[in-house]
Scaffold this active site. Structure first.
Site, PDB file in Angstrom:
ATOM      1  N   HIS A  49     -11.974  10.670   3.184  1.00 52.08           N
ATOM      2  CA  HIS A  49     -11.167  10.251   2.020  1.00 52.08           C
ATOM      3  C   HIS A  49     -11.513  11.041   0.765  1.00 52.08           C
ATOM      4  O   HIS A  49     -11.211  10.614  -0.339  1.00 52.08           O
ATOM      5  CB  HIS A  49     -11.308   8.734   1.818  1.00 52.08           C
ATOM      6  CG  HIS A  49     -10.842   7.972   3.017  1.00 52.08           C
ATOM      7  ND1 HIS A  49      -9.543   7.538   3.172  1.00 52.08           N
ATOM      8  CD2 HIS A  49     -11.490   7.647   4.156  1.00 52.08           C
ATOM      9  CE1 HIS A  49      -9.428   6.945   4.352  1.00 52.08           C
ATOM     10  NE2 HIS A  49     -10.593   7.001   4.970  1.00 52.08           N
ATOM     11  N   HIS A  53      -5.738  13.472   0.712  1.00 53.30           N
ATOM     12  CA  HIS A  53      -5.915  13.087   2.113  1.00 53.30           C
ATOM     13  C   HIS A  53      -4.921  12.006   2.513  1.00 53.30           C
ATOM     14  O   HIS A  53      -4.292  11.378   1.663  1.00 53.30           O
ATOM     15  CB  HIS A  53      -7.348  12.592   2.346  1.00 53.30           C
ATOM     16  CG  HIS A  53      -7.615  11.275   1.679  1.00 53.30           C
ATOM     17  ND1 HIS A  53      -7.956  11.181   0.348  1.00 53.30           N
ATOM     18  CD2 HIS A  53      -7.557  10.004   2.136  1.00 53.30           C
ATOM     19  CE1 HIS A  53      -8.110   9.915   0.020  1.00 53.30           C
ATOM     20  NE2 HIS A  53      -7.863   9.170   1.083  1.00 53.30           N
ATOM     21  N   ASP A  55      -4.389   8.384   4.651  1.00 53.83           N
ATOM     22  CA  ASP A  55      -5.021   7.201   5.251  1.00 53.83           C
ATOM     23  C   ASP A  55      -4.283   6.845   6.537  1.00 53.83           C
ATOM     24  O   ASP A  55      -3.049   6.817   6.564  1.00 53.83           O
ATOM     25  CB  ASP A  55      -4.900   5.993   4.316  1.00 53.83           C
ATOM     26  CG  ASP A  55      -5.847   6.047   3.131  1.00 53.83           C
ATOM     27  OD1 ASP A  55      -6.694   6.954   3.074  1.00 53.83           O
ATOM     28  OD2 ASP A  55      -5.724   5.159   2.263  1.00 53.83           O
ATOM     29  N   HIS A  59      -7.949   2.740   8.886  1.00 49.62           N
ATOM     30  CA  HIS A  59      -8.748   2.647   7.655  1.00 49.62           C
ATOM     31  C   HIS A  59      -8.978   1.178   7.273  1.00 49.62           C
ATOM     32  O   HIS A  59     -10.042   0.819   6.775  1.00 49.62           O
ATOM     33  CB  HIS A  59      -7.988   3.388   6.555  1.00 49.62           C
ATOM     34  CG  HIS A  59      -8.707   3.566   5.256  1.00 49.62           C
ATOM     35  ND1 HIS A  59     -10.069   3.702   5.137  1.00 49.62           N
ATOM     36  CD2 HIS A  59      -8.213   3.633   3.984  1.00 49.62           C
ATOM     37  CE1 HIS A  59     -10.390   3.860   3.858  1.00 49.62           C
ATOM     38  NE2 HIS A  59      -9.291   3.805   3.149  1.00 49.62           N
ATOM     39  N   HIS A 171      -2.314  -1.098   0.592  1.00 45.03           N
ATOM     40  CA  HIS A 171      -2.849  -0.503   1.821  1.00 45.03           C
ATOM     41  C   HIS A 171      -2.446  -1.351   3.038  1.00 45.03           C
ATOM     42  O   HIS A 171      -1.992  -0.821   4.055  1.00 45.03           O
ATOM     43  CB  HIS A 171      -4.378  -0.412   1.755  1.00 45.03           C
ATOM     44  CG  HIS A 171      -4.883   0.831   1.077  1.00 45.03           C
ATOM     45  ND1 HIS A 171      -5.048   0.916  -0.276  1.00 45.03           N
ATOM     46  CD2 HIS A 171      -5.248   2.042   1.577  1.00 45.03           C
ATOM     47  CE1 HIS A 171      -5.518   2.126  -0.589  1.00 45.03           C
ATOM     48  NE2 HIS A 171      -5.640   2.831   0.518  1.00 45.03           N
TER      49      HIS A 171
HETATM   50 ZN    ZN Z   1      -8.014   7.067   1.559  1.00 45.63          ZN
END
Ligand code: ZN
Length: 224
Positions: A49, A53, A55, A59, A171
């Site tokens: 990370h 980058h 994810d 993750h 996320h």
């Molecule tokens: Zn990340």
């Protein structure tokens, strides 16, 4: 069709790369030199990370896809650049703030959140970036979007210093839908042409929870 311009949206990887709180910066060590071995070679130690980058769902999700399992289609597509600059420190970007681009949030689109916060890269203030509210992330996912990029260290509020953050709603929404998040983008202000095409293919890391990318935006011309 041909590419007439490529805009680099990626941070350099090196000891000067600003790491997420708790991560170390990358280390590059020369392991062979022209003088000794007749060639240069370098060992690279870095977080998955660090820098610009992607994810992968793994993750945040134990059963989530690893970066080498994700379809490559996730990492290229027509960019929808949402200009949400001018916001204050740690301000949430709500679904209503994305209203002007709503009709372009379709499956296959790459939604790039242009917060302008890349200007603070290298300073502590970089971690006080605006972030995508959970309801906005879920709106994008419900519209079929599976790729979200941001010119900040995270689309969720970053825990740093006295700030505990506010969880990982975005996320979880994006990665929970099998999507990807591209973090630490830069150069979005250079996209002054219509319909930029985004690409940011991750390294094929074995069981990776994320991987560095070379993020670019391309201008295509129909002629020639
Ligand atoms: Zn990340």
């Amino acid at each position: 069709m041909r590419v007439t311009r490529i805009v680099d949206l990626s941070r350099p990887i090196g000891p000067g790369t600003q790491a997420f709180p708790g991560d170390r910066a990358p280390e590059l060590t020369r392991s062979a030199t022209l003088a000794e071995e007749g060639y240069n070679s370098t060992e690279l130690h870095m977080s998955t990370h660090n820098g610009t980058h992607a994810d992968a769902p793994f993750h945040f999700l134990a059963d989530g896809a690893r970066v080498d399992e994700l379809p490559l289609e996730l990492f290229t597509g027509r960019a929808v650049v949402a200009d949400v600059r001018g916001r204050g420190d740690r301000s949430p970007i709500a679904a209503a703030d994305l209203g002007p681009w709503r009709g372009r949030f379709v499956p296959g689109a790459v939604v790039l959140l242009h917060t302008g916060w890349s200007a603070h890269y290298g300073t502590d203030r970089y971690f006080d970036h605006p972030y995508l509210a959970g309801d906005a992330a879920r709106m994008l996912v419900d519209a079929g979007v599976r790729t979200i990029g941001i010119d900040a260290p995270s689309p969720d509020e970053t825990p740093f210093g006295a700030h505990p953050g506010s969880g990982w709603d975005t996320h979880l929404a994006v990665l929970g839908a099998g999507g990807t998040i591209i973090e630490n983008l830069c150069g979005l202000e250079l996209l002054d042409f219509p319909d930029p095409w985004f690409s940011a293919f991750p390294l094929r890391l074995d069981s990776g929870d994320g991987a560095p990318v070379r993020a670019v935006a391309m201008r295509w011309s129909a002629d020639g």
